[in-house]
Scaffold this motif. Structure first.
Motif, PDB file in Angstrom:
ATOM      1  N   ASP A 244       0.824  -1.224   0.000  1.00 16.85           N
ATOM      2  CA  ASP A 244       0.000   0.000   0.000  1.00 16.85           C
ATOM      3  C   ASP A 244       0.851   1.265   0.000  1.00 16.85           C
ATOM      4  OD1 ASP A 244       0.859  -0.702   2.494  1.00 16.85           O
ATOM      5  OD2 ASP A 244      -0.902   0.029   3.566  1.00 16.85           O
ATOM      6  N   SER A 246       2.283   3.565  -1.945  1.00 22.05           N
ATOM      7  CA  SER A 246       2.237   4.020  -3.340  1.00 22.05           C
ATOM      8  C   SER A 246       2.116   5.535  -3.378  1.00 22.05           C
ATOM      9  CB  SER A 246       1.046   3.393  -4.068  1.00 22.05           C
ATOM     10  OG  SER A 246      -0.184   3.903  -3.550  1.00 22.05           O
ATOM     11  N   ILE A 247       2.450   6.120  -4.520  1.00 22.30           N
ATOM     12  CA  ILE A 247       2.363   7.577  -4.681  1.00 22.30           C
ATOM     13  C   ILE A 247       0.914   8.039  -4.532  1.00 22.30           C
ATOM     14  CG2 ILE A 247       2.697   9.491  -6.297  1.00 22.30           C
ATOM     15  CD1 ILE A 247       5.090   7.936  -7.446  1.00 22.30           C
ATOM     16  N   TYR A 248      -0.023   7.274  -5.102  1.00 24.16           N
ATOM     17  CA  TYR A 248      -1.443   7.642  -5.008  1.00 24.16           C
ATOM     18  C   TYR A 248      -1.895   7.693  -3.552  1.00 24.16           C
ATOM     19  CZ  TYR A 248      -6.514   7.435  -5.470  1.00 24.16           C
ATOM     20  OH  TYR A 248      -7.860   7.702  -5.353  1.00 24.16           O
ATOM     21  N   ASN A 249      -1.600   6.638  -2.801  1.00 27.00           N
ATOM     22  CA  ASN A 249      -2.011   6.603  -1.394  1.00 27.00           C
ATOM     23  C   ASN A 249      -1.357   7.716  -0.596  1.00 27.00           C
ATOM     24  OD1 ASN A 249      -3.692   4.410  -1.718  1.00 27.00           O
ATOM     25  ND2 ASN A 249      -2.145   2.902  -1.144  1.00 27.00           N
ATOM     26  N   ILE A 251      -0.385  10.725  -1.689  1.00 27.67           N
ATOM     27  CA  ILE A 251      -0.965  12.035  -2.003  1.00 27.67           C
ATOM     28  C   ILE A 251      -2.371  12.182  -1.431  1.00 27.67           C
ATOM     29  CG2 ILE A 251      -1.785  13.533  -3.871  1.00 27.67           C
ATOM     30  CD1 ILE A 251       0.574  12.473  -5.556  1.00 27.67           C
ATOM     31  N   PHE A 252      -3.218  11.171  -1.655  1.00 33.78           N
ATOM     32  CA  PHE A 252      -4.638  11.324  -1.315  1.00 33.78           C
ATOM     33  C   PHE A 252      -5.005  10.867   0.085  1.00 33.78           C
ATOM     34  CE2 PHE A 252      -4.559  11.335  -5.954  1.00 33.78           C
ATOM     35  CZ  PHE A 252      -5.318  12.467  -6.200  1.00 33.78           C
ATOM     36  N   HIS A 253      -4.219   9.980   0.678  1.00 35.55           N
ATOM     37  CA  HIS A 253      -4.532   9.493   2.024  1.00 35.55           C
ATOM     38  C   HIS A 253      -3.700  10.163   3.103  1.00 35.55           C
ATOM     39  CE1 HIS A 253      -6.189   5.487   0.188  1.00 35.55           C
ATOM     40  NE2 HIS A 253      -6.956   6.544  -0.054  1.00 35.55           N
TER      41      HIS A 253
END
Length: 289
Positions: A244, A246-249, A251-253
């Motif tokens: 888990d 990750s770049i997405y997690n 930035i958004f989490h």
């Protein structure tokens, strides 16, 4: 004629006036000066997190609070470097909201300063991420340093949006109170003691700092994706355990909600609150004259 007595510290209203002047200076500083100083500040905060991971690695037998307090004391190095050596740190630059409230700068000047410093902090943090990875620091103590970094980074992605905002608010209340007290200090020793406990408190309690996270979470992501097979073997873990990261997690989490919280905690709760208490009445009375 007797020499005038001098107090050792500034009084609260004097600190607020000084904060207003510093906020104006920061918001009107030349672009490149702000950007370069922001890069150094990002590096300073990242170095502090390196220190935190180093001193907490292998401390499993210590009580949770004691371990976190030791790590918090180590992490205070970052803000102390910013205060003494000089640097532009986004979390403390949220205090430029004071100069906006005083109508000394425009909204665009304030937002431009925030954007330049935020990006500069990111550049400094990512530079340290790459440098520490290339140095093989994650392999230290038979990979335990890297495991600590992975666990800290992963934990930061498991807050709800509301929790992350709230933790960001709490963090920057403490950071900006440390900066606020440093405004009233007259010596490096004064500044050191002003910064030490507020920073240790927010770190020990697990509050969230967006610039520190720009170093810590990408460090975990880099280790998870590019660490050697020998590293995973040495810690007895598999890379999929930390999938888990990750770049997405990140930035958004974490990054977005924590940044929102940091702005509210520093700019609104510390900055605007003191402006309303000390400067607004003074400025209102001057307008009425």
């Amino acid at each position: 004629m007797q020499a005038e007595n001098k107090i050792d510290e500034l009084l609260p209203h004097q600190i607020t006036e000084k904060a207003d002047n510093i906020a104006f200076s920061k918001a009107t500083k030349a672009f490149l000066s702000s950007f370069y100083l922001a890069i150094t500040a990002g590096m300073f905060i990242s170095l502090a997190f390196v220190f935190y991971v180093t001193v907490t690695t292998g401390s499993q037998d210590l009580a949770w609070g004691v371990k976190n307090f030791i790590g918090g004391i180590a992490f205070s190095l970052g803000l102390l470097l910013v205060v003494v050596v000089g640097g532009e740190l986004f979390t403390s630059n949220t205090l430029t909201l004071i100069a906006k409230a005083s109508q000394r700068i425009t909204t665009m000047q304030m937002l431009k300063n925030w954007s330049v410093v935020y990006f500069g902090n990111f550049v400094g943090a990512i530079f340290l991420v790459l440098l520490m990875f290339l140095a093989g620091m994650y392999k230290a103590d038979h990979g335990q340093w890297g495991l600590t970094a992975l666990m800290v980074a992963q934990h930061k992605l498991h807050h709800t949006f509301t929790e992350a905002v709230a933790l960001g608010i709490l963090c920057n209340i403490m950071v900006c109170l440390a900066i606020w007290m440093a405004f009233g200090a007259r010596t490096i020793t004064d500044k050191m003691f002003a910064v030490l406990l507020p920073v240790a408190m927010f770190v020990a309690s697990g509050f969230e700092h967006c610039i520190a996270n720009m170093f810590m979470v990408p460090t975990g992501i880099l280790i998870q994706h590019f660490a050697t097979a020998e590293f995973w073997s040495s810690i007895g873990q598999d890379a999929s355990t930390f999938k888990d990261l990750s770049i997405y997690n990140f930035i958004f989490h974490n990054l977005i909600p924590v940044t929102i919280g940091n702005i509210i905690g520093g700019g609104v709760i510390v900055g605007l609150m003191h402006w309303m208490i000390y400067l607004r009445p003074l400025q209102k009375s001057k307008k009425e004259l």
